[in-house]
Each structure stands twice: as structure tokens, then as C-alpha cells.
Design a protein around this motif. Structure first.
Motif, PDB file in Angstrom:
ATOM      1  N   LEU A 245      14.951 -30.098   4.734  1.00  0.00           N
ATOM      2  CA  LEU A 245      14.590 -28.924   5.522  1.00  0.00           C
ATOM      3  C   LEU A 245      13.450 -28.152   4.883  1.00  0.00           C
ATOM      4  O   LEU A 245      13.437 -27.945   3.672  1.00  0.00           O
ATOM      5  CB  LEU A 245      15.802 -28.001   5.682  1.00  0.00           C
ATOM      6  CG  LEU A 245      17.048 -28.599   6.346  1.00  0.00           C
ATOM      7  CD1 LEU A 245      18.153 -27.554   6.423  1.00  0.00           C
ATOM      8  CD2 LEU A 245      16.730 -29.141   7.731  1.00  0.00           C
ATOM      9  N   ASP A 246      12.499 -27.722   5.718  1.00  0.00           N
ATOM     10  CA  ASP A 246      11.490 -26.767   5.271  1.00  0.00           C
ATOM     11  C   ASP A 246      11.830 -25.414   5.880  1.00  0.00           C
ATOM     12  O   ASP A 246      12.870 -25.244   6.530  1.00  0.00           O
ATOM     13  CB  ASP A 246      10.084 -27.230   5.668  1.00  0.00           C
ATOM     14  CG  ASP A 246       9.973 -27.506   7.163  1.00  0.00           C
ATOM     15  OD1 ASP A 246      10.813 -26.992   7.944  1.00  0.00           O
ATOM     16  OD2 ASP A 246       9.047 -28.229   7.563  1.00  0.00           O
ATOM     17  N   ASP A 247      10.973 -24.428   5.696  1.00  0.00           N
ATOM     18  CA  ASP A 247      11.277 -23.083   6.180  1.00  0.00           C
ATOM     19  C   ASP A 247      11.469 -23.063   7.695  1.00  0.00           C
ATOM     20  O   ASP A 247      12.362 -22.378   8.208  1.00  0.00           O
ATOM     21  CB  ASP A 247      10.154 -22.124   5.782  1.00  0.00           C
ATOM     22  CG  ASP A 247      10.127 -21.846   4.283  1.00  0.00           C
ATOM     23  OD1 ASP A 247      11.161 -22.101   3.633  1.00  0.00           O
ATOM     24  OD2 ASP A 247       9.092 -21.387   3.776  1.00  0.00           O
TER      25      ASP A 247
ATOM     26  N   ARG B 189      14.790 -24.701   8.719  1.00  0.00           N
ATOM     27  CA  ARG B 189      15.979 -23.955   8.295  1.00  0.00           C
ATOM     28  C   ARG B 189      16.365 -22.888   9.320  1.00  0.00           C
ATOM     29  O   ARG B 189      17.538 -22.533   9.431  1.00  0.00           O
ATOM     30  CB  ARG B 189      15.737 -23.281   6.941  1.00  0.00           C
ATOM     31  CG  ARG B 189      15.767 -24.211   5.754  1.00  0.00           C
ATOM     32  CD  ARG B 189      15.795 -23.444   4.454  1.00  0.00           C
ATOM     33  NE  ARG B 189      15.669 -24.333   3.308  1.00  0.00           N
ATOM     34  CZ  ARG B 189      14.524 -24.611   2.709  1.00  0.00           C
ATOM     35  NH1 ARG B 189      13.400 -24.035   3.146  1.00  0.00           N
ATOM     36  NH2 ARG B 189      14.490 -25.444   1.690  1.00  0.00           N
ATOM     37  N   LYS B 190      15.398 -22.383  10.051  1.00  0.00           N
ATOM     38  CA  LYS B 190      15.666 -21.280  10.973  1.00  0.00           C
ATOM     39  C   LYS B 190      16.754 -21.600  11.992  1.00  0.00           C
ATOM     40  O   LYS B 190      17.672 -20.782  12.190  1.00  0.00           O
ATOM     41  CB  LYS B 190      14.368 -20.862  11.673  1.00  0.00           C
ATOM     42  CG  LYS B 190      14.549 -19.643  12.583  1.00  0.00           C
ATOM     43  CD  LYS B 190      13.231 -19.246  13.227  1.00  0.00           C
ATOM     44  CE  LYS B 190      13.443 -18.037  14.148  1.00  0.00           C
ATOM     45  NZ  LYS B 190      12.170 -17.633  14.803  1.00  0.00           N
ATOM     46  N   PRO B 191      16.707 -22.761  12.676  1.00  0.00           N
ATOM     47  CA  PRO B 191      17.797 -23.064  13.621  1.00  0.00           C
ATOM     48  C   PRO B 191      19.168 -23.118  12.955  1.00  0.00           C
ATOM     49  O   PRO B 191      20.178 -22.756  13.573  1.00  0.00           O
ATOM     50  CB  PRO B 191      17.392 -24.428  14.195  1.00  0.00           C
ATOM     51  CG  PRO B 191      15.926 -24.511  13.994  1.00  0.00           C
ATOM     52  CD  PRO B 191      15.664 -23.789  12.711  1.00  0.00           C
ATOM     53  N   TRP B 192      19.206 -23.580  11.704  1.00  0.00           N
ATOM     54  CA  TRP B 192      20.486 -23.598  10.994  1.00  0.00           C
ATOM     55  C   TRP B 192      20.992 -22.178  10.754  1.00  0.00           C
ATOM     56  O   TRP B 192      22.178 -21.891  10.953  1.00  0.00           O
ATOM     57  CB  TRP B 192      20.334 -24.322   9.659  1.00  0.00           C
ATOM     58  CG  TRP B 192      20.323 -25.808   9.780  1.00  0.00           C
ATOM     59  CD1 TRP B 192      19.239 -26.631   9.786  1.00  0.00           C
ATOM     60  CD2 TRP B 192      21.469 -26.654   9.937  1.00  0.00           C
ATOM     61  NE1 TRP B 192      19.628 -27.938   9.932  1.00  0.00           N
ATOM     62  CE2 TRP B 192      20.987 -27.990  10.024  1.00  0.00           C
ATOM     63  CE3 TRP B 192      22.839 -26.429  10.005  1.00  0.00           C
ATOM     64  CZ2 TRP B 192      21.841 -29.076  10.178  1.00  0.00           C
ATOM     65  CZ3 TRP B 192      23.693 -27.514  10.150  1.00  0.00           C
ATOM     66  CH2 TRP B 192      23.192 -28.815  10.237  1.00  0.00           C
ATOM     67  N   TYR B 193      20.121 -21.296  10.331  1.00  0.00           N
ATOM     68  CA  TYR B 193      20.523 -19.914  10.114  1.00  0.00           C
ATOM     69  C   TYR B 193      21.002 -19.281  11.415  1.00  0.00           C
ATOM     70  O   TYR B 193      21.996 -18.533  11.439  1.00  0.00           O
ATOM     71  CB  TYR B 193      19.361 -19.106   9.542  1.00  0.00           C
ATOM     72  CG  TYR B 193      18.979 -19.478   8.129  1.00  0.00           C
ATOM     73  CD1 TYR B 193      19.937 -19.879   7.201  1.00  0.00           C
ATOM     74  CD2 TYR B 193      17.641 -19.449   7.716  1.00  0.00           C
ATOM     75  CE1 TYR B 193      19.588 -20.231   5.909  1.00  0.00           C
ATOM     76  CE2 TYR B 193      17.280 -19.801   6.420  1.00  0.00           C
ATOM     77  CZ  TYR B 193      18.253 -20.188   5.526  1.00  0.00           C
ATOM     78  OH  TYR B 193      17.898 -20.534   4.246  1.00  0.00           O
ATOM     79  N   GLU B 194      20.280 -19.567  12.506  1.00  0.00           N
ATOM     80  CA  GLU B 194      20.654 -18.981  13.791  1.00  0.00           C
ATOM     81  C   GLU B 194      22.005 -19.494  14.268  1.00  0.00           C
ATOM     82  O   GLU B 194      22.794 -18.739  14.843  1.00  0.00           O
ATOM     83  CB  GLU B 194      19.566 -19.287  14.823  1.00  0.00           C
ATOM     84  CG  GLU B 194      18.256 -18.566  14.562  1.00  0.00           C
ATOM     85  CD  GLU B 194      17.151 -18.995  15.512  1.00  0.00           C
ATOM     86  OE1 GLU B 194      17.327 -20.028  16.194  1.00  0.00           O
ATOM     87  OE2 GLU B 194      16.117 -18.296  15.565  1.00  0.00           O
TER      88      GLU B 194
ATOM     89  N   VAL C  46      25.256 -31.724   4.684  1.00  0.00           N
ATOM     90  CA  VAL C  46      24.085 -32.592   4.660  1.00  0.00           C
ATOM     91  C   VAL C  46      23.424 -32.549   6.031  1.00  0.00           C
ATOM     92  O   VAL C  46      24.025 -32.991   7.022  1.00  0.00           O
ATOM     93  CB  VAL C  46      24.473 -34.040   4.313  1.00  0.00           C
ATOM     94  CG1 VAL C  46      23.237 -34.942   4.344  1.00  0.00           C
ATOM     95  CG2 VAL C  46      25.157 -34.109   2.959  1.00  0.00           C
ATOM     96  N   PRO C  47      22.204 -31.999   6.143  1.00  0.00           N
ATOM     97  CA  PRO C  47      21.544 -31.935   7.456  1.00  0.00           C
ATOM     98  C   PRO C  47      21.062 -33.302   7.904  1.00  0.00           C
ATOM     99  O   PRO C  47      20.492 -34.073   7.123  1.00  0.00           O
ATOM    100  CB  PRO C  47      20.370 -30.979   7.208  1.00  0.00           C
ATOM    101  CG  PRO C  47      20.094 -31.089   5.755  1.00  0.00           C
ATOM    102  CD  PRO C  47      21.413 -31.356   5.087  1.00  0.00           C
ATOM    103  N   LEU C  48      21.315 -33.620   9.163  1.00  0.00           N
ATOM    104  CA  LEU C  48      20.875 -34.874   9.765  1.00  0.00           C
ATOM    105  C   LEU C  48      19.850 -34.580  10.851  1.00  0.00           C
ATOM    106  O   LEU C  48      19.819 -33.489  11.423  1.00  0.00           O
ATOM    107  CB  LEU C  48      22.061 -35.629  10.373  1.00  0.00           C
ATOM    108  CG  LEU C  48      23.236 -35.952   9.466  1.00  0.00           C
ATOM    109  CD1 LEU C  48      24.341 -36.638  10.272  1.00  0.00           C
ATOM    110  CD2 LEU C  48      22.809 -36.828   8.294  1.00  0.00           C
ATOM    111  N   ARG C  49      19.048 -35.575  11.140  1.00  0.00           N
ATOM    112  CA  ARG C  49      18.075 -35.438  12.219  1.00  0.00           C
ATOM    113  C   ARG C  49      18.804 -35.379  13.564  1.00  0.00           C
ATOM    114  O   ARG C  49      19.807 -36.064  13.772  1.00  0.00           O
ATOM    115  CB  ARG C  49      17.108 -36.615  12.196  1.00  0.00           C
ATOM    116  CG  ARG C  49      15.886 -36.441  13.104  1.00  0.00           C
ATOM    117  CD  ARG C  49      14.929 -37.609  12.952  1.00  0.00           C
ATOM    118  NE  ARG C  49      14.536 -37.791  11.563  1.00  0.00           N
ATOM    119  CZ  ARG C  49      13.594 -37.076  10.956  1.00  0.00           C
ATOM    120  NH1 ARG C  49      12.964 -36.125  11.619  1.00  0.00           N
ATOM    121  NH2 ARG C  49      13.289 -37.304   9.685  1.00  0.00           N
ATOM    122  N   THR C  50      18.301 -34.557  14.471  1.00  0.00           N
ATOM    123  CA  THR C  50      18.893 -34.477  15.804  1.00  0.00           C
ATOM    124  C   THR C  50      18.815 -35.833  16.487  1.00  0.00           C
ATOM    125  O   THR C  50      17.755 -36.460  16.480  1.00  0.00           O
ATOM    126  CB  THR C  50      18.163 -33.425  16.661  1.00  0.00           C
ATOM    127  OG1 THR C  50      18.285 -32.149  16.033  1.00  0.00           O
ATOM    128  CG2 THR C  50      18.751 -33.348  18.060  1.00  0.00           C
TER     129      THR C  50
END
Length: 254
Positions: free
Chosen positions: A12-14, A17-22, A50-54
Motif C-alpha cells: 500500500l502507498d498513501d 491506504r485511504k480506502p482502507w482507512y475509510e 494482509v492487503p490483497l488486490r481487488t
């Protein structure tokens, strides 16, 4: 939607990360609608994500859903693509942490003596499931049925409530279709039998507060459709297997 084929991990870059925070914002009170234990277990059991690609469609376009999973060899870790909303994030955690809890319990207590044969009907999957997979699916979908009902009863009115009732009805009916296979099985240990009886009790308790009739009818039709498709695939597979066996026998006869 839960995809059975996971996408690859992403860094994740900045911006990403925003959708995750939202999605994460507001998840805690939503979990708490299902009881204080839902929030407590997320706090204590979720160690890392662990973030995965949509997931994408065959045409390469976003599928509009998400994928998620846990691993028995990585307790406390949830793998997931970014959920589209806090509600979806809360439901994802209820589902995946249910898998994590049952996997941990299975390491501590022997619940069944079943082998790996995949022969059981599970409405949440198109393919036959092994007994352990059936047990895992029933437990996690029962947790979802409980949480979605609590959200429907305590959440905001309007489309969100209707969606919650629809999800509750679907999960509740899927469990109703799969649970008899578990309860009627002879491979359960005494501990597994007690665990299955506990799930029956929870399912019956949820039944005391029925969803609106329209949601219930659609959920039952959904499960009936899944059962019909599963039976056709089972019969087709059995026919092909018989054909291969018969052909081999005829060849050997000559």
C-alpha cells in the motif's frame, strides 16, 4: 461477495491506504451491535491484516466484490482485499475470525473423525465440501447470520436495514440447509457433538426473530437454486465416473 480464488498481496502507498482507512472507520461500533464479544474478539484475535488486490473479472475489470481468507498456520492473520464499506469490513471480520476461532478449537479439541472426501452440500460453495470444510462454513455463516440480524434490529432504517435482513436471511437459510448433514453424522466426537448441538441451539434462537417475509422467500429460493445446481453437478460427475469405469471394464474384457 466472497471470491474463492484469492488475489495476490499488494504493497500500500498513501493513496491506496485511504480506502482502507475509510472502510475501517466506524467498524468498531458496527461490530459491537452483535454484542460486546464481537468487538472484543476482533481486538484480541486480529494481529495483522494482509492487503490483497481487488479481484478482477476475466475481462480485467474490477469485480465489484472482495476476497478474504484466514490460514490455520497463521493464527490472527486475515488476508483481504479492501472492503467497500465499514459494514462490509465488519461482516468480513465476523466471518474470518469465526474461521480462526474454530481452527484454534480444532487444534485443542478433536471434533470429528471424518476423512478428506469432498461429498457434502454447502450452499455457499459450488463444489462439494469435505466434512471439516462443512463444519467451518456452518460455523462462520452462523456467526454472520447472528451479526446481520443484530445489525438489522439495531442499525439505521432504510436500505441498510433491508440489506442486513437480506444477508441474515440468506446466511440463516444456508445454515439450515447444511446443518442436518453435520448433526446427523456419525463421525462427530463427543466434543464435536456438543459443539454441533450448540450451533443448533443458536440457529433456533435466531429463528425466533424472523426476517420480513420477502427476504425469507428469496433466501429459500436462493438455497433451492444452489441445491439443484449441486445435485445436477453431482449426478453429472457420477455419470462420467461410471462411464469411465464401464469403459475400462469393457476394454479389459477384450
Amino acid at each position: 461477495m466472497r471470491h474463492h480464488s484469492l488475489s495476490e498481496p499488494v504493497t500500500l502507498d498513501d493513496a491506496s491506504r485511504k480506502p482502507w482507512y475509510e472502510s475501517w472507520a466506524g467498524t468498531a461500533p458496527l461490530l459491537a451491535l452483535g454484542g460486546p464479544h464481537r468487538l472484543a474478539e476482533a481486538t484480541r484475535l486480529l494481529h495483522s491484516l494482509v492487503p490483497l488486490r481487488t479481484p478482477t473479472s476475466r475481462a480485467g475489470d474490477p469485480a465489484g466484490g472482495s476476497c478474504s481468507a484466514t490460514r490455520k498456520d497463521a493464527f490472527g492473520v486475515v488476508l483481504a482485499s479492501v472492503p467497500p464499506s465499514p459494514v462490509a469490513f465488519a461482516a468480513l471480520l465476523v466471518h474470518e475470525l469465526g474461521h480462526a476461532k474454530l481452527s484454534a478449537l480444532g487444534e485443542l479439541t478433536h471434533l470429528h473423525e471424518a476423512g478428506p472426501a469432498a461429498v457434502y452440500f454447502a450452499p455457499w460453495r459450488p463444489d462439494p465440501r469435505p466434512f471439516d470444510g462443512l463444519l467451518q462454513g456452518i460455523y462462520s455463516h452462523l456467526a454472520l447470520a447472528h451479526w446481520w440480524q443484530a445489525y438489522a434490529l439495531g442499525g439505521p432504517e432504510g436500505p441498510e436495514r433491508e440489506h442486513a435482513w437480506a444477508e441474515h436471511a440468506r446466511c440463516h437459510e444456508m445454515v439450515a440447509a447444511a446443518l442436518p448433514q453435520l448433526v446427523g453424522s456419525e463421525v462427530l466426537t463427543p466434543e464435536g457433538r456438543a459443539f454441533a448441538d450448540g450451533m443448533v441451539a443458536v440457529h433456533l434462537e435466531l429463528s425466533r426473530t424472523a426476517p420480513p417475509a420477502g427476504h425469507l422467500a428469496r433466501a429459500r429460493a436462493y438455497v433451492d437454486t444452489k441445491r439443484g445446481a449441486w445435485r445436477r453437478e453431482r449426478d453429472r460427475s457420477a455419470f462420467h465416473a461410471f462411464g469411465r469405469t464401464a469403459g475400462k471394464g469393457a476394454h479389459e474384457a477384450f
